[in-house]
Design an enzyme around this catalytic site. Structure first.
Site, short mmCIF file in Angstrom:
data_model
loop_
_atom_site.label_atom_id
_atom_site.label_comp_id
_atom_site.label_asym_id
_atom_site.label_seq_id
_atom_site.Cartn_x
_atom_site.Cartn_y
_atom_site.Cartn_z
N HIS A 248 -29.68 8.39 -12.24
CA HIS A 248 -31.17 7.76 -10.94
C HIS A 248 -29.77 6.23 -11.35
CE1 HIS A 248 -33.66 7.18 -8.04
NE2 HIS A 248 -33.48 5.96 -8.57
N CYS B 188 -0.93 18.30 -3.17
CA CYS B 188 -2.30 18.18 -3.63
C CYS B 188 -2.60 16.33 -3.77
CB CYS B 188 -2.56 18.61 -4.41
SG CYS B 188 -2.53 20.31 -5.20
N CYS C 22 2.48 20.89 -4.68
CA CYS C 22 1.32 20.45 -5.36
C CYS C 22 1.99 18.72 -5.14
CB CYS C 22 1.10 20.35 -5.98
SG CYS C 22 -0.87 19.84 -6.67
N GLU D 264 -8.67 18.24 6.57
CA GLU D 264 -7.93 16.51 5.83
C GLU D 264 -6.98 15.42 6.81
OE1 GLU D 264 -6.19 18.30 2.35
OE2 GLU D 264 -8.47 18.58 0.93
N TYR E 19 -8.37 23.84 5.93
CA TYR E 19 -7.59 22.01 4.72
C TYR E 19 -7.89 21.27 5.48
CZ TYR E 19 -9.81 25.13 0.47
OH TYR E 19 -10.96 25.44 -0.39
N GLU F 96 -27.42 13.74 -8.19
CA GLU F 96 -29.46 13.87 -8.86
C GLU F 96 -29.85 15.29 -7.83
OE1 GLU F 96 -31.59 11.12 -9.47
OE2 GLU F 96 -30.94 9.63 -8.04
N GLU G 220 15.18 26.13 -10.07
CA GLU G 220 14.58 25.36 -8.80
C GLU G 220 15.79 24.86 -8.18
OE1 GLU G 220 11.19 24.83 -7.15
OE2 GLU G 220 12.40 24.82 -5.62
N LYS H 266 -1.45 14.09 -0.78
CA LYS H 266 -2.80 13.83 -0.03
C LYS H 266 -4.03 13.04 -0.08
CE LYS H 266 -5.63 16.16 -0.58
NZ LYS H 266 -5.88 17.71 0.04
#
Ligand code: NDP
Length: 468
Positions: free
Chosen positions: A451, A51, A46, A193, A189, A456, A35, A54
């Site tokens: 609840h 991700c 990411c 966003e 997306y 729900e 890398e 963000k």
């Protein structure tokens, strides 16, 4: 027998690459990963520019809403203001902590991490252009029995006059000054966003989308509902809109639109899709088949047409989501080096991938849209609930929530579940398990709600809205 330097050589230190390298090493394989570690550390899009940052900025934007909504609950005083530099600094600190975690995980599993750009020279050999400690360039030749291409993708900006003035999601986190006026181009997306996030942070946001409605491919009702909520929250969303040119002027950027109008902005963010990172990898020289925009073509086992060369994640341009890259990486490792002790070999299914869009409000979805289900099953039954969340009875916010179930009438199976509303991602994740298990509407009906929650509603929708 030919011997290689490594059993597996991974090109790319993003989600898919790191997971594959680490798991293969844990199975006893000799693994190296290359890398280019410059301003960005391990973790890929990411972790560095996707991700994670963000979501952190989305949290930051939610505090603005919270401060406003708190008045209805009795909180008094003026709202706090955003210090952009503090947000950037704290984000950068957290990202470098995560880079360190990734590095620690790889080294701890025995993976040899090479800081350099890897290029294939044959089916089993690579050259890694490295940077020596003294700053001089070097290179290393390595051989590997298996090679995994996990180089991810990069933002794509179309050609137009003034393209050099616009930014992408790679740049937006570190803008030197906070953009008081932001133009966002795109309707996917990333565009939705960031339009939401910067609107929440205090920018005046104009979002331009070339089509009839944002989020093409998602359930139509969800698209329209989200667009209306985003507009209500303050995003100036313009549909059927396109950019002719962007010019730098004394008072900011001038964005000339196809309808003849001009917008002024401090930044113009292009979120018009991403393309695979394949340049310079030597794929063509080795004969790896590539598709549109250079995407590496793979079979169901993530094998390219060249034996021993595999690819996972965004570089294959299929489903561009971190959990998908992670899942694919684990399938490859199980295939090559066997599954983890006592576990079956992993498989990957693409039919029920849950996903969230961290707009304000969030979108969460799993399974088929209404239109897809109608096409696939013919007869479907729809359940729908739209309401104001309990919190907003006091908060003063006019935000509304939409939940929708799509049921295959013949089998009673829930084949699509969609939501626009607070924490939709958190809510949909749990329901995705039920969907994966093939839950029917009767199972949903027999499940008790918690609840009072918004979630729900998914187990209390009794009456279909449309049949057939
Ligand atoms: P998308 O492919 O989702 O959206 C690209 C958008 O840009 C579409 O609205 C498209 O319009 C538009 N567009 C494409 N080309 C042009 C052009 N030449 N001029 C004007 N508009 C154009 O890409 P993104 O960049 O938003 O995101 C890439 C991927 O990253 C996503 O598909 C997703 O898989 C992943 N992602 C996931 C996130 C999450 O899980 N929350 C967050 C961010 C990204 P049209 O619809 O008309 O083609």
């Amino acid at each position: 027998m030919t011997t290689y330097d490594f059993d597996l050589f991974v090109i790319g230190g993003g989600s898919g690459g790191v997971r594959a390298a680490r798991m293969a090493a844990q199975r006893g394989a000799r693994v190296a990963l290359a890398e280019v570690l410059g301003t960005e550390g391990l973790g890929g899009t990411c972790v560095n520019v996707g991700c994670i940052p963000k979501k952190l900025y989305s949290y930051a934007a939610h505090y603005a809403e919270a401060a406003e909504e708190a008045h209805g609950f009795g909180w008094e005083g003026t709202a706090p203001t955003l210090n952009w530099d503090t947000l950037k600094t704290n984000r950068a600190k957290e990202i470098s902590r995560l880079n360190g975690v990734y590095s620690h995980l790889l080294h701890g599993s025995g993976v040899v991490v090479m800081n350099g750009f890897a290029r294939l020279t044959s089916e089993h050999t690579l050259t890694v252009a490295t940077l020596n400690a003294d700053g001089s360039a070097g290179h290393q030749e390595v051989s590997a029995q298996h090679i995994l291409v996990a180089t991810g993708g990069t933002p794509h900006v179309p050609h137009f006059s003034g393209r050099e003035h616009v930014i992408t999601s790679d740049d937006v986190f570190d803008l030197p000054t906070f953009p008081q006026r932001l133009v966002v181009v795109g309707g996917g997306y990333i565009a939705c966003e960031f339009a939401s996030i910067f609107n929440g942070l205090g920018s005046r946001v104009t979002q331009l989308y070339r089509g009839e409605q944002v989020l093409r491919g998602f359930d139509d009702e969800i698209r329209h509902f989200l667009a209306a909520e985003m507009a209500k929250a303050g995003v100036d969303l313009r549909l059927n809109a396109g950019v002719v040119s962007v010019r730098q002027q004394g008072d900011g950027l001038h964005v000339l639109l196809e309808d003849g109008n001009t917008l002024q902005a401090d930044a113009v963010l292009y979120a018009t899709g991403r393309v695979p990172n394949v340049a310079g990898l030597g794929l063509d020289a080795v004969g790896v088949a590539q598709g549109a925009q250079g995407a590496v073509l793979v079979n169901a086992q993530y094998q390219t047409n060249v034996p021993h060369i595999y690819a996972v994640g965004d570089v294959t341009a299929r489903v561009q989501l971190t959990p998908v890259a992670l899942g694919e990486a684990m399938v490859v490792v199980d295939q090559l080096f066997g599954p983890a002790a006592g576990k079956p070999a992993r498989t990957m299914g693409y039919d029920c991938i849950p996903t969230a869009i961290f707009t304000h409000p969030n979108v969460g979805t799993v399974g088929l849209s209404e239109a897809q289900a109608r096409e696939q099953f013919g007869h479907i039954t729809l359940y729908r609930s739209e309401f104001r969340a309990l919190k907003h009875t006091l908060s003063g916010s006019t935000e509304r929530t939409l939940m929708k179930l799509v049921v295959d009438t013949a089998t009673d199976r829930v084949v699509g579940l969609h939501m626009v509303g607070a924490e939709a991602g958190e809510i949909v994740q749990g329901f995705a398990v039920a969907m994966k298990a093939g839950a029917t509407k009767a199972v949903f009906d027999s499940t008790l709600g918690i609840h009072p929650t918004a979630a729900e509603e998914f187990v209390t929708m009794r009456d279909p809205v449309k049949a057939g």
